[in-house]
Design an enzyme around this catalytic site. Structure first.
Site, PDB file in Angstrom:
ATOM      1  N   ASP B 510       0.869  -1.177   0.000  1.00 58.02           N
ATOM      2  CA  ASP B 510       0.000   0.000   0.000  1.00 58.02           C
ATOM      3  C   ASP B 510       0.911   1.234   0.000  1.00 58.02           C
ATOM      4  OD1 ASP B 510      -2.226   1.575   0.205  1.00 58.02           O
ATOM      5  OD2 ASP B 510      -2.829   0.882   2.184  1.00 58.02           O
ATOM      6  N   GLU B 513       2.726   5.176  -3.810  1.00 58.04           N
ATOM      7  CA  GLU B 513       2.694   6.213  -4.871  1.00 58.04           C
ATOM      8  C   GLU B 513       3.994   6.987  -4.997  1.00 58.04           C
ATOM      9  OE1 GLU B 513       0.349   5.838  -2.465  1.00 58.04           O
ATOM     10  OE2 GLU B 513      -0.982   4.679  -3.741  1.00 58.04           O
ATOM     11  N   ASP B 586      -8.767   3.796  -1.910  1.00 60.57           N
ATOM     12  CA  ASP B 586      -9.681   4.105  -0.811  1.00 60.57           C
ATOM     13  C   ASP B 586     -10.977   4.731  -1.313  1.00 60.57           C
ATOM     14  OD1 ASP B 586      -7.568   3.176   0.583  1.00 60.57           O
ATOM     15  OD2 ASP B 586      -6.954   5.103   1.414  1.00 60.57           O
TER      16      ASP B 586
END
Lengths: 581, 919
Positions: B510, B513, B586
């Protein structure tokens, strides 16, 4: 011990089906003994009536009935159930998905018969352990039932006593009310007389004054009135626009709407936990990181919040003071854009509205009070015994008579000693009355609670149960509230709501609000135990707590009988399996 | 007192209103828009025809066309511009209709800084597919070069005005073209001169930009296109709406991997991943374009009339698009098509097809932030069994670690992780733990100490280890661009290094980015320095991909190279499909988010990423039971099927909403488990051809224009059409069934003819789904605790006949975990039903293979829909036994009735050739 029939190893699917169809027990595989009859005939109906099937289709590894009637012993129908006898232990009914899935589910291994795995028969050991456990449970219940009975008897006595007390108090209240009424009448009579005397005296003095002065006095009185009126007007001008005024009062329709809007606003902000953008620019890198992280976590961000929490507690205590110094509060507010404080302040506003409206007698922080009021209750009781004694009643009656007499003789000139005596008596009896009334309200509040069908929970009323878990102490006070204490900070987990699930569970709701979540709540499951003991507090879902309370109050006799029957059945099964060995 | 209270409330009220307005615009403020991004603002304001470059001196070099791009002196320019080296253009052609063109600085440029070319994205064998150009010819007017592309197609380089396009034969009209509108611009690197201010500031952040402006922008035209699709990741419609043109006010589509808190649907804002691939389609042709560049990119889809002069739009039947990137090189590909599947095939030839997942990974996953402790895990696991709901994987989010130090366990909550995993494994269930790229800067943390010592962290502009803020607090980020660091990282997943892990544990990446809570736009500063001196601005969109890659490499190593990794990642880039699964991040528990998951997942599939899905139920917020049920019903068809929730939400495991809803969710999950053999076959197809598991309707029906804008329905493979229900309390829905086929309702068996809109009644029981006539779907109708126990279970075949009473389909199976299938250990069957006979034949390649796979599974049931036959029995060859034929239901649920012809217990082996003949 009976060895499982199907522990032959086959590698091929066909062979198994072939053997199965040859085996007589295919006709009983996975079927509950009481159901065997149903499968006796040549043509068997699907239980849902959809169709019927011939006997060779019973357990033939193909699902013919959508409800699973034809495949009780295989995994072919998703809806069917597999019965394993588990001799030596208790029988079990399995989902068909467990049949021949390579995992031993029945202790007798009967659910795995395709040879993929070999399941040893563990029913004897498992059964023994289960029986021991059950016997222990029965022992607990046996003792628990006795304790429970005693508690119930005591509770009934107590309730009867308190109900009697309440009745008596109500009588006394009536009496006292009348007396206070009369005393008040007498007091007013006296005061009127005194007033008349005063006026008469003043009139005499007046005559001595000059007419001019008299006129001046009158003029100045008028001026004062005018001034007051002006002031009021000015106040009106200073108040914010009407709409908003309404909103604050909460008195008109439109204002309610406004209020909703604000509530929404609050919700949204609560939800997002977003900071004032302008503030971000000035933050240190670390603070910025914490803040952004807190969007996801909802955790407090750094020191500022800690301060905020402290403030919160201070304000909490100083609530009454802040009421009087709204200006202070006004000054403080804008400087503190911190989420927690903001949230708190919003709550406070709500509460202030309530307070102002005076609609709700209960203050916003009433949930703190029961503890104290409880102790007051107890002292009150010790205060009162004299009241109930006959001498007291006589005295009241006596006073009553004398007051009545006095009222009739109302035209008499005021006797100074009489006046002060009446005043004192009025004060005393008023005080007594309010004390009695408070006791009445405490008692009737208590007695209207749901103490269970047999009043078995009566003893919970003045008790709190505690459990320490890691850094928290959980405190559960039935009929009042539940809280979580960490050091000096207390979080309300909920206020008493009710019993649920036929008195197997206590529910506390409307606890402190959770950031980004619901109001906290707690469910306390009740288990039979010899002592009242709180354990296993858990938070399976954010801010929704569960706990277990062992208590004799739920050690039911019927349940004890069930358990005994169960043990008997297990023992019988054991005997049977021994016979077979 | 009352008065002062009131006025304080007024103040509060005003303040709250103020906050609210901040709330609404707040997210936008945190992220740069085009106007706040100098390269974007400047590129976007360019006028058509402003390109100053002309091509010259074409030569053949290494089988490629190489030419120079020279800047024309600008008219009306007073000062003599600084003399810059010409740019170098290289055009190459690859087998199967792929044209590549690359523009970079000249090697003679005086600037030492080299532009970044994204490594490890293109397939290693791409060069082998290169067509070695021998000669170039000149087009008719002598002002350009013509290259052979593929049979019947040519690529043309036009010198002035500079343009590259593809045409068919002698048809002068372009199919797809570069710089037709003259928007091409290339800011050449220059040495800093005195007085140059290259810094950029955004909010409290400063970007030092030591190398100055270096952006690239250009236009691509898709001629005669009805629609363009692609360029994930945005929460928006499948067919991309124009962002610029008369009457259109919008930001461009942004490609910049960002961790966006509570993203909104219907927005061109960039989300967690970026794939600069666009696909255009009309009823005759599909083409594609890919720009390999990892810098921030902004893309305008230009609406009709965008280039109008005095209100008159030039005659132009094309969708024009404008591509702008902050840095990097121009390395781009045209994909010729002509079918949608061809384009995806061409793209995946360049960047690779989806990795073949393990079988368990295609089943249902149960996740939550967070399953609190071992007890919680055991309880959730037990509840699935108690309610007879299958699941395959239980996930642990960040809270399982010791203070967000990945590879560790919270000792209080998870004292016995190995035992916990083994308990799950005993039921055939796997576990996934999270491992994020931010490493806690804690000297007591061995991983950090080692990484710091080895200098493995990304550096800030001053050369120090970059220190950002994430879950653990102060954190540093491994420089995954460096292959050496990736290998080092991969070692951390060995059973010895990852204490408490077992072979049944897989990984979730997760925040890659990367998410940096205190960085500009919640990510890393653009002037941070990576391996080889590359700036983060050049690497950014690929960072998450390298991290994902390194993690997958770790699992591969752990399994001795023969255990297929499963790693879920949030960030992605072209090539991510070779590494693992992707989810859409999300999202929120509302109906709009449910709806947008379909275009989002479809777009990922179109751009190569087949194994993707969205959080079922919505990550943020609490779904009403109806929404949750609808989400499970739809999510059961996502290629990646996982329920997940934020830690502030109420528990929402399938059994928490009453018996009725539990049954509905169980049924939805059962449908997925029944279809797993079909899904696995489709995953195989995706891993071979690139064609995604879940497909927009127009991929299967490219000539049916009614499908082009449909992003509410989708195909699973070529056989199954699913229509989602996206509104509360829906009683009916409109379903378009594409033309040319009969469609069979998957529950009732009812037949519908194609090419029409149907208004269908819907209940809470299911969402509409249809099997296309002419197809065969393999199913497993026995439900187990997990997919692991179904391996030997028998199959059902559902045959939906077309108008010629025929159908065909496939089944692929292997051991579900290893790479033995690469050596031939798999079963691949072709089922054909024709003239009343169903046959099974092998589709294995005829190449001799080292290994084979056998299976004891049989076919227990064949259901034929659309058959008018009075056959009472079937003859099975070569076994020569007969079996019964009777009317039967389509599914084995209570109350289902006979709707088709059922061949009972043929019990033919799945791994053998056979024929079943109705008699």
């Amino acid at each position: 011990m009976k060895s499982p029939i199907f522990h032959l190893s086959f590698t091929c699917f066909f062979l198994i089906t072939a053997v199965l169809s040859a085996d007589l027990s295919k006709e009983s595989l996975g079927i509950h003994p009481e159901e065997l009859k149903y499968y006796k005939s040549i043509k068997i109906k699907c239980k849902d009536g959809s169709k019927s099937f011939s006997k060779e289709r019973l357990n033939d590894e193909f699902c013919d009935c959508p409800d699973g009637t034809d495949e009780p012993g295989t995994s072919a129908c998703p809806e069917s159930r597999f019965y394993c006898q588990n001799a030596g232990h208790v029988p079990v009914t399995l989902f068909s998905s467990r049949v021949n899935d390579g995992i031993c589910d029945c202790c007798d291994g009967s659910d795995e018969y395709d040879g993929k795995v070999k399941c040893p028969n563990t029913c004897w050991e498992a059964g023994k352990a289960a029986r021991e456990k059950l016997m222990k449970k029965i022992a607990t219940y046996q003792d628990g039932v006795v304790v429970r009975k005693k508690d119930i008897e005591q509770a009934k006595l107590m309730i009867a006593k308190e109900e009697a007390e309440l009745l008596k108090l109500r009588d006394e209240e009536k009496l006292l009310k009348d007396l206070v009424e009369k005393l008040k009448e007498r007091k007013e009579q006296i005061e009127k007389a005194e007033e008349q005397e005063r006026i008469a005296k003043e009139k005499e003095e007046e005559k001595l004054r000059e007419a001019q002065k008299k006129a001046n006095e009158k003029a100045s009185e008028k001026g004062a009135d005018e001034k007051e009126a002006n002031e009021q007007e000015k106040k009106f001008e200073e108040t914010p626009p009407t709409d908003f005024d309404d909103f604050v009062d909460g008195s008109s329709g439109s204002s309610d709407k406004e209020k909703d809007k604000t509530d929404n606003t609050i919700d949204k902000i609560d939800h997002k936990n977003e900071e004032n953008t302008e503030n971000i620019e000035g933050l240190s890198r670390e603070e910025l990181g914490r803040r952004v992280a807190s969007r996801w976590t909802g955790e407090n961000v750094g020191q500022q919040d800690k301060e905020a929490t402290d403030n919160k507690e201070e304000e909490h205590e100083d609530f009454a003071n802040t009421q009087d110094s709204g200006d202070n509060y006004e000054d403080e507010y804008p400087s503190d854009a911190d989420e927690d404080t903001r949230k708190y302040d919003e709550d406070e506003i709500d509460d202030r509205n309530k307070y102002e409206d005076e609609d709700e007698e209960e203050g916003p922080y009433n949930h703190d009070i029961p503890y104290n009021s409880d102790t007051e209750d107890n002292t009150d009781i010790s205060d009162f015994p004299t009241l109930s004694s006959s001498s007291w009643l006589d005295k009241i009656k006596e006073t009553f008579q004398s007051v009545l007499k006095a009222i009739k003789l109302s035209n008499d000139p005021v006797d100074k000693s009489e006046a002060s005596r009446v005043r004192k008596e009025y004060d005393d009896y008023s005080k007594k009355l309010s004390k009695i009334q408070s006791r009445i309200s405490t008692l009737s509040e208590k007695l209207k609670q749901d103490f269970g069908p047999e009043k078995e929970f009566f003893s919970f009323y003045n008790q709190c149960f505690e459990s320490k878990q890691n850094k928290y102490v959980y405190k559960v006070c039935p009929y009042k509230q539940a809280s979580q204490v960490e050091g000096h900070s207390t979080t309300q987990l909920g206020r008493w709501d009710k019993f649920e699930e036929s008195y197997k569970q206590m529910h506390f709701s409307n606890g402190d609000h959770c950031w980004n979540g619901p109001d906290r709540s707690l469910k306390v499951k009740l288990r039979c135990g010899l002592k009242n003991e709180l354990a296993d507090v858990n938070e399976p879902s954010r801010c929704e707590y569960v706990a277990v309370l062992s208590t004799p109050s739920v050690c039911l006799e019927e349940r004890l009988q069930d358990l005994r029957n169960k043990l008997e059945a297990m023992n019988a099964a054991r005997a049977q399996s021994h016979d077979e060995l | 007192m009352a008065r002062s209270l009131k006025s304080s409330q007024l103040l509060l009220f005003v303040f709250l209103l103020h906050l609210l307005s901040v709330t609404w615009s707040w997210k936008k403020e945190e992220f740069r828009n085009c106007n706040q991004t100098p390269f974007c603002k400047q590129s976007r304001s360019r006028k058509p025809g402003s390109c100053s470059f002309i091509a010259s001196e074409p030569v053949i070099e290494n089988g490629e066309l190489v030419a120079k791009l020279i800047a024309k002196p600008l008219q009306n320019q007073e000062e003599e511009p600084e003399k810059l080296e010409p740019l170098i253009l290289r055009i190459s052609v690859y087998h199967g209709g792929i044209l590549r063109f690359k523009i970079d600085e000249s090697p003679d440029s005086p600037v030492t800084k080299k532009r970044f070319e994204v490594p490890d994205v293109l397939m290693k064998d791409l060069d082998e597919k290169k067509l070695w150009l021998q000669r170039i010819s000149s087009p008719e007017n002598g002002k350009g070069s013509v290259l052979y592309l593929s049979p019947g197609y040519e690529a043309v380089l036009q010198f002035d005005p500079f343009e590259i396009y593809i045409r068919k034969g002698n048809d002068p009209n372009a199919i797809i073209s570069f710089n037709s509108n003259g928007l091409f611009n290339f800011e050449q690197l220059q040495n800093k001169r005195e007085g140059d201010d290259w810094e950029e500031r955004f909010r409290s952040h400063t970007d030092s930009r030591p190398f100055g402006p270096q952006s690239i922008s250009f236009d691509i035209s898709f001629h005669k296109a009805n629609n363009v699709y692609g360029i994930p990741e945005h929460a928006t419609s499948l067919a991309l709406a124009p962002t610029k043109g008369p009457g259109i006010e919008s930001e461009p589509y942004r490609l910049f991997n960002l961790d966006v808190f509570e993203y909104i649907s219907e927005s061109p804002f960039g989300l967690y991943g970026s794939i600069p691939v666009m696909i255009s389609h009309n009823s005759e042709r599909t083409t594609g374009f890919f720009w390999l560049n990892a810098a921030e990119m902004q893309i305008d889809v230009l609406g009709h009339g965008w280039n109008a002069i005095d209100g008159i739009a030039p005659q132009h039947e094309a969708i024009d698009t404008h591509w702008m990137a902050e840095a990097g090189v121009l390395d781009a590909f045209f994909f010729l098509g002509p079918t949608p599947k061809d384009v995806i095939g061409q793209y995946t030839k360049v960047t690779g097809t989806s990795a073949m997942p393990q079988y368990f990974a295609t089943a249902y996953h149960q996740c939550r932030w967070n399953y609190r402790d071992e007890e919680d895990v055991a309880e959730v696991d037990a509840k699935f069994d108690e309610h007879d709901i299958p699941y395959d994987v239980l996930w642990l989010d960040i809270e399982h670690t010791d203070g967000k130090r990945y590879f560790t366990w919270d000792k209080l909550l998870f004292p016995n992780p190995t035992e916990m995993q083994n308990k799950l494994m005993a039921k055939g269930r796997h576990m996934v733990t999270i491992v994020d790229p931010h490493i806690k800067r804690d000297d007591g943390f061995a991983l950090h100490k080692e990484a710091a010592k080895l200098g493995y962290y990304v550096k800030d502009y001053s050369g120090k280890d970059y220190d950002g803020w994430c879950w653990p607090g102060s954190s540093s980020y491994l420089d995954m661009l460096n292959p050496e660091i990736r290998s080092w990282w991969a070692e951390k997943f060995s059973l010895e290094n990852y204490v408490g892990s077992t072979r049944s544990l897989y990984i979730w990446n997760d925040m890659n980015e990367p998410s940096v809570f205190n960085g500009p736009e919640v990510t890393m500063p653009r002037d941070a320095i990576h391996f080889g001196g590359a700036e983060h601005r050049e690497v950014h969109n690929a960072y998450g991909y390298y991290f994902h890659m390194a993690t997958a490499e770790g699992l591969l190593k752990r399994g001795g190279g023969n255990d297929r990794p499963f790693v879920l990642s949030r960030a992605f880039f072209p090539g991510s499909q070779r590494v693992g699964a992707i989810w859409t991040g999300d999202n929120s528990a509302d109906w709009d988010h449910l709806r947008v998951t379909i275009p989002m997942v479809l777009t990922l599939g179109l751009t190569g990423i087949s194994f993707s899905g969205a959080d079922v139920g919505g990550f943020f917020g609490n779904p009403e039971p109806e929404l949750l049920v609808r989400w499970y019903q739809l999510g059961a068809y996502y290629p990646f099927f996982r329920g997940h929730a934020h830690h502030d939400t109420r528990r929402r495991e399938p059994w928490l909403f009453g018996e009725k809803n539990t049954a509905l969710i169980r049924e939805a999950i059962h449908i997925r488990y029944a279809l797993l053999p079909y899904y696995y076959t489709l995953f195989r197809e995706a891993s071979v051809s690139g064609v995604p598991v879940m497909r927009p309707l127009w991929i299967e029906f490219p000539a049916d224009e009614a499908t082009f804008n449909n992003d509410e329905a989708f195909m699973v493979g070529n056989s199954l059409l699913v229509q989602g229900i996206y509104t509360e309390g829906a009683r009916s829905t409109i379903v378009y069934l594409p033309r040319g086929q009969t469609w069979y309702d998957m529950r009732s068996g009812d037949a519908y003819s194609g090419g029409k809109n149907y208004t269908l009644e819907v209940s809470m029981e299911s969402i509409p789904s249809f099997q296309k006539g002419g197809t065969v779907i393999p199913r497993k109708d026995r439900f187990r605790r997990s997919s692991t126990q179904t391996m030997d279970d028998p199959f059902s075949l559902v045959i939906a006949l077309n108008s010629s009473m025929e159908a065909e389909g496939e089944l692929y199976m292997d051991d579900g975990k290893s790479y033995d299938y690469e050596q031939g250990a798999y079963i691949h069957r072709h089922f054909v039903f024709s003239k009343g006979i169903l046959t099974s034949s092998s589709m294995r390649s005829t190449k001799t293979s080292k290994k084979t796979l056998s299976s004891n599974s049989v076919i227990e049931r064949v259901i034929v829909l659309g058959l008018s036959s009075s056959a009472k029995s079937a003859l099975i060859e070569p076994a020569k036994h007969t079996t019964e034929v009777e009317p039967g239901p389509l599914t084995l649920r209570k109350g289902s009735s006979a709707v088709g012809v059922t061949i009972r217990k043929p019990n033919v082996r799945i791994d053998e050739d056979w024929a079943i003949k109705l008699v």
